[in-house]
Design a protein around this motif. Structure first.
Motif, mmCIF file in Angstrom:
data_model
loop_
_atom_site.group_PDB
_atom_site.id
_atom_site.type_symbol
_atom_site.label_atom_id
_atom_site.label_comp_id
_atom_site.label_asym_id
_atom_site.label_seq_id
_atom_site.Cartn_x
_atom_site.Cartn_y
_atom_site.Cartn_z
ATOM 1 N N UNK A 417 0.779 -1.312 -0.086
ATOM 2 C CA UNK A 417 0.059 0.031 0.175
ATOM 3 C C UNK A 417 0.733 1.204 0.072
ATOM 4 N N UNK A 418 0.435 2.175 -0.524
ATOM 5 C CA UNK A 418 0.936 3.480 -0.651
ATOM 6 C C UNK A 418 0.090 4.568 -0.127
ATOM 7 N N UNK A 419 0.603 5.579 0.672
ATOM 8 C CA UNK A 419 -0.454 6.598 1.311
ATOM 9 C C UNK A 419 0.182 7.849 0.867
ATOM 10 N N UNK A 420 -0.750 9.053 0.754
ATOM 11 C CA UNK A 420 -0.408 10.268 0.245
ATOM 12 C C UNK A 420 -1.292 11.145 1.213
ATOM 13 N N UNK A 421 -0.868 11.977 1.786
ATOM 14 C CA UNK A 421 -1.559 12.950 2.683
ATOM 15 C C UNK A 421 -2.116 14.156 1.989
ATOM 16 N N UNK A 422 -3.535 14.328 2.090
ATOM 17 C CA UNK A 422 -4.421 15.093 1.487
ATOM 18 C C UNK A 422 -4.902 16.272 2.427
ATOM 19 N N UNK A 423 -5.366 17.289 2.003
ATOM 20 C CA UNK A 423 -6.019 18.203 2.715
ATOM 21 C C UNK A 423 -5.355 19.520 3.129
ATOM 22 N N UNK A 424 -5.580 20.401 3.949
ATOM 23 C CA UNK A 424 -5.116 21.575 4.462
ATOM 24 C C UNK A 424 -3.432 21.240 4.784
ATOM 25 N N UNK A 429 3.774 17.481 -2.726
ATOM 26 C CA UNK A 429 3.435 16.100 -3.462
ATOM 27 C C UNK A 429 4.762 15.350 -3.518
ATOM 28 N N UNK A 430 4.695 13.920 -3.246
ATOM 29 C CA UNK A 430 5.574 12.837 -3.509
ATOM 30 C C UNK A 430 5.204 12.039 -4.672
ATOM 31 N N UNK A 431 6.054 11.549 -5.094
ATOM 32 C CA UNK A 431 5.817 10.583 -6.376
ATOM 33 C C UNK A 431 6.504 9.292 -6.025
ATOM 34 N N UNK A 432 6.017 7.856 -6.297
ATOM 35 C CA UNK A 432 6.522 6.745 -6.198
ATOM 36 C C UNK A 432 6.762 5.886 -7.513
ATOM 37 N N UNK A 433 7.822 5.280 -7.622
ATOM 38 C CA UNK A 433 7.934 4.521 -8.861
ATOM 39 C C UNK A 433 7.486 3.231 -8.591
ATOM 40 N N UNK A 447 -1.718 15.186 -6.597
ATOM 41 C CA UNK A 447 -1.626 16.643 -6.427
ATOM 42 C C UNK A 447 -3.040 17.063 -5.577
ATOM 43 N N UNK A 448 -2.873 17.827 -4.637
ATOM 44 C CA UNK A 448 -4.137 18.329 -4.113
ATOM 45 C C UNK A 448 -4.008 19.829 -3.767
ATOM 46 N N UNK A 449 -4.668 20.712 -4.534
ATOM 47 C CA UNK A 449 -4.726 22.102 -4.575
ATOM 48 C C UNK A 449 -6.079 22.437 -3.572
ATOM 49 N N UNK A 450 -5.716 23.672 -3.094
ATOM 50 C CA UNK A 450 -6.930 24.223 -2.404
ATOM 51 C C UNK A 450 -8.167 24.060 -2.904
ATOM 52 N N UNK A 455 -6.090 14.465 -6.578
ATOM 53 C CA UNK A 455 -5.852 13.881 -8.043
ATOM 54 C C UNK A 455 -4.595 12.801 -7.748
ATOM 55 N N UNK A 456 -4.916 11.630 -7.940
ATOM 56 C CA UNK A 456 -4.018 10.548 -8.139
ATOM 57 C C UNK A 456 -3.715 10.374 -9.576
ATOM 58 N N UNK A 457 -2.557 10.435 -9.977
ATOM 59 C CA UNK A 457 -2.273 9.908 -11.508
ATOM 60 C C UNK A 457 -1.169 8.926 -11.508
ATOM 61 N N UNK A 458 -1.811 7.629 -11.989
ATOM 62 C CA UNK A 458 -0.970 6.605 -12.202
ATOM 63 C C UNK A 458 -0.466 6.318 -13.570
#
Length: 666
Positions: A417-424, A429-433, A447-450, A455-458
């Motif tokens: 599993x991979x986890x990305x923090x979102x919100x305020x 942003x990080x990226x994983x290979x 990417x999470x803009x205000x 948005x998760x891009x795979x």
């Protein structure tokens, strides 16, 4: 035993990590060892990469020095293509921060020969408007100006001429042509104005091949030769939008401004290459139109038969906001030039709604559910990359949480599993290979803009290595699971970005799609099912497939951006939407404003208009040929509108356009 896939964090070294502000599809296409440039015919000695940051509020042409773009060429190496790294972009973005808040960087590869000398000779930024000295090109100002942004346009076609034999094309910017110093000051490509085109027609006789060679435009770069085919998309579309017989009374009053996109925009069908040439091309059309307005305002109509599947879909895409912003600036500039003119007409930008209704490219979790499970099928023998975009819309913008996702390749165990923090409180942003058998075959970033969805891009590599032996992603059914932890979710949607690369390129793609046992493509009689059945509740949706560049929170009565669907049949008053014509999902943001003929019948596919050469005709199908018919109606008022029955309005809009009567030879 099959190797297990696993994730590793993309290196944070500034010399190798792509900048987090780089558009995420480009983050994969321009990574090290990427086959994208070489598959397109680019060579280390002859390639430049052009980039431009765009504000979250959209491109603003009124700001001084707003054209912030640069080209990089010296770091491209054979087998190890250029990477838009933190090191490369940071100095530029730091300098732009006060003028371009929260910039997103968009990239376009171009032949080095198409870049201006100042840019091609080094890493020199373009810091001014690219159109410096535009003068009127018409004697008597036209009554209307029709612009087209497309590819494969025969500028010498008979349908674009006046009664005296001269061209109706005021100017054309061919963005991938060899650069030549001209007064317009374009940063790349070449502009041909009306006197250039008239001179070529006079000196080269009736042979259009000779005329095109005279302007170095008969064949495109990198093996892509749209004008060598009997059918060229741009010529066909421009004929439907503005084509007239030279002796037609409207011919002398209807001027044309054309922008020919670089081949890579057509080749990279996800739309990641579209932002930069589209925004610069639209501003070019508007500025060229304003140069003709010496006696007063002239209405401007622009056709764009290109689109995108991924994006916010709420009017907040940076391209959408740029178009709206440029339209407002155009009106204000014209009003300042003609303060007594009364109402200044807004420019109309008419877009194809898209042909993705039955492509199985949109999936959604049940409303208010925090998890989405997908089966994503990658086809074998696909020489181009595949992209999936998952959007997480939180119920409360002020909340914080985590996006967690799991990826299982065909026939293998799930990667961790991979986890990305979102919100305020989300961090940079990080990226994983994604690695399989010791080779990198994918990339994931969030990417999470205000006040926007996260948005998760795979990205996944091609499934066909070709002759290169490059790492590939296994074809078959990929299992994707994504959910949100710690924050209430309003909805989760996934879109597969378009990948069916058109014929004529070396890496013609094979479109991936979602698989769901609850999805039925056809009914018991074998006919296509074009609407989501109310009795089925699978993840795959036909709705939510409208061009992501033609959405808005609330449509005005006189909008700038028009979204056009396609119907099939000869009678507009009784026609049904074509099965492929896109369906809106959320009525508050997604719209089909009008519809026009996309096919003459179930048997006679397509709409007839100009072939590539004068005197020929061809048929093309889809919303791409519906949109220019609406441009023609808005500009020339040749045909009539029919009200659409209420039950059809979601896919056809409020009105449909009667088919244009085909007049004589083209």
């Amino acid at each position: 035993m099959a190797a297990q896939a696993f994730w590793r964090e993309e290196t944070s070294e500034p010399t190798t990590a792509p900048h987090p502000k780089l558009e995420p599809v480009s983050g994969w296409l321009f990574r090290r060892q990427s086959p994208f440039l070489s598959a397109g015919g680019f060579t280390p000695e002859g390639t430049g990469l052009f980039a431009m940051p765009i504000d979250a509020a959209g491109f603003d042409p009124t700001k001084e020095n707003v054209w912030r773009a640069w080209s990089v060429k010296e770091t491209i190496k054979a087998g190890q293509e250029h990477y838009f790294t933190v090191e490369l972009l940071q100095d530029h973005l730091d300098g732009f921060a006060k003028d371009i808040p929260n910039p997103r960087v968009y990239v376009l590869p171009l032949p080095l020969s198409s870049l201006s000398e100042d840019i091609a000779t080094g890493r020199e930024s373009l810091r001014h408007s690219p159109h410096l000295t535009l003068r009127p090109l018409s004697g008597t100002p036209p009554k209307r100006i029709i612009g087209v942004i497309d590819h494969g346009i025969n500028l010498f076609h008979r349908r674009f001429r006046m009664r005296n034999g001269g061209t109706r094309i005021l100017s054309a910017w061919v963005q991938n042509a060899n650069w030549q110093e001209k007064p317009s000051g374009l940063p790349f490509g070449q502009e041909w104005i009306r006197p250039d085109l008239d001179t070529a027609m006079q000196h080269k006789g009736a042979d259009q091949d000779d005329q095109l060679r005279h302007l170095e435009k008969s064949y495109g770069q990198h093996g892509f030769r749209p004008l060598s085919s009997p059918i060229s998309h741009g010529t066909h579309v421009l004929d439907l939008a503005a084509g007239l017989e030279p002796n037609d009374p409207a011919a002398n009053d209807t001027a044309i401004v054309a922008v020919q996109l670089p081949p890579e925009v057509t080749r990279e069908t996800s739309g990641s290459m579209l932002a930069l040439p589209l925004i610069m091309g639209l501003e070019y059309i508007l500025e060229r139109a304003r140069a003709e307005m010496k006696d007063g305002p002239i209405p401007v109509f622009v056709n764009l038969s290109f689109g995108m599947t991924g994006g916010p879909r709420n009017g907040m895409h940076r391209i959408e906001r740029s178009i709206e912003r440029m339209a407002r600036a155009h009106v204000e500039t014209v009003r300042a030039q003609h303060p007594d003119a009364g109402t200044i007409p807004k420019p109309k930008v008419v877009m194809a709604a898209g042909n993705r209704n039955m492509a199985r490219g949109h999936a959604a979790a049940p409303m208010n559910q925090s998890a989405l499970k997908l089966t994503w099928h990658l086809q074998p023998g696909d020489p181009s990359a595949n992209f999936l975009e998952i959007r997480f819309e939180l119920a409360d913008f002020s909340s914080t949480g985590s996006v967690i996702f799991e990826v299982t390749p065909p026939g293998r165990a799930a990667a961790q599993l991979k986890r990305f923090e979102i919100g305020q409180n989300a961090i940079e942003p990080k990226a994983f290979l994604l690695e399989l058998g010791g080779e990198v075959i994918g990339r994931a970033s969030v990417i999470h803009e205000p006040r926007q969805p996260a948005v998760l891009t795979l990205a996944l590599a091609q499934t066909d290595p070709g002759t290169t032996g490059r790492p590939v992603a296994p074809s078959g059914d990929w299992q994707i699971k994504a959910w949100v932890d710690g924050a209430p979710v309003h909805r989760i949607d996934a879109w597969i970005l378009r990948d069916d690369v058109p014929a004529g390129f070396r890496d013609t793609g094979r479109q991936s799609y979602f698989v769901d046992a609850d999805y039925a493509a056809r009914d018991e009689r074998g006919f296509p099912i074009a609407e989501d059945p109310p009795t089925r509740h699978g993840t795959i949706k036909r709705s939510g497939t409208v061009n992501a560049l033609s959405t808005s929170p609330a449509k005005e009565e006189d909008p700038v951006i028009w979204s056009v669907g396609a119907y099939r049949g000869r009678d507009a008053s009784a026609a049904d939407a074509a099965p492929y014509s896109a369906s809106p999902d959320q009525p508050s943001t997604e719209h089909v404003d009008r519809s026009a003929q996309g096919d003459r019948s179930n048997v006679l596919r397509g709409v007839r208009a100009a072939g590539t050469r004068s005197g020929t005709r061809a048929a093309l199908s889809g919303t791409s040929v519906a949109a220019p018919q609406v441009v023609r109606q808005l500009a020339l008022d040749e045909t009539t509108w029919h009200d659409v029955p209420t039950q059809k309005q979601q896919r056809m809009g409020q009105k449909s356009l009667a088919p244009r009567i085909e007049k004589g030879a083209t």
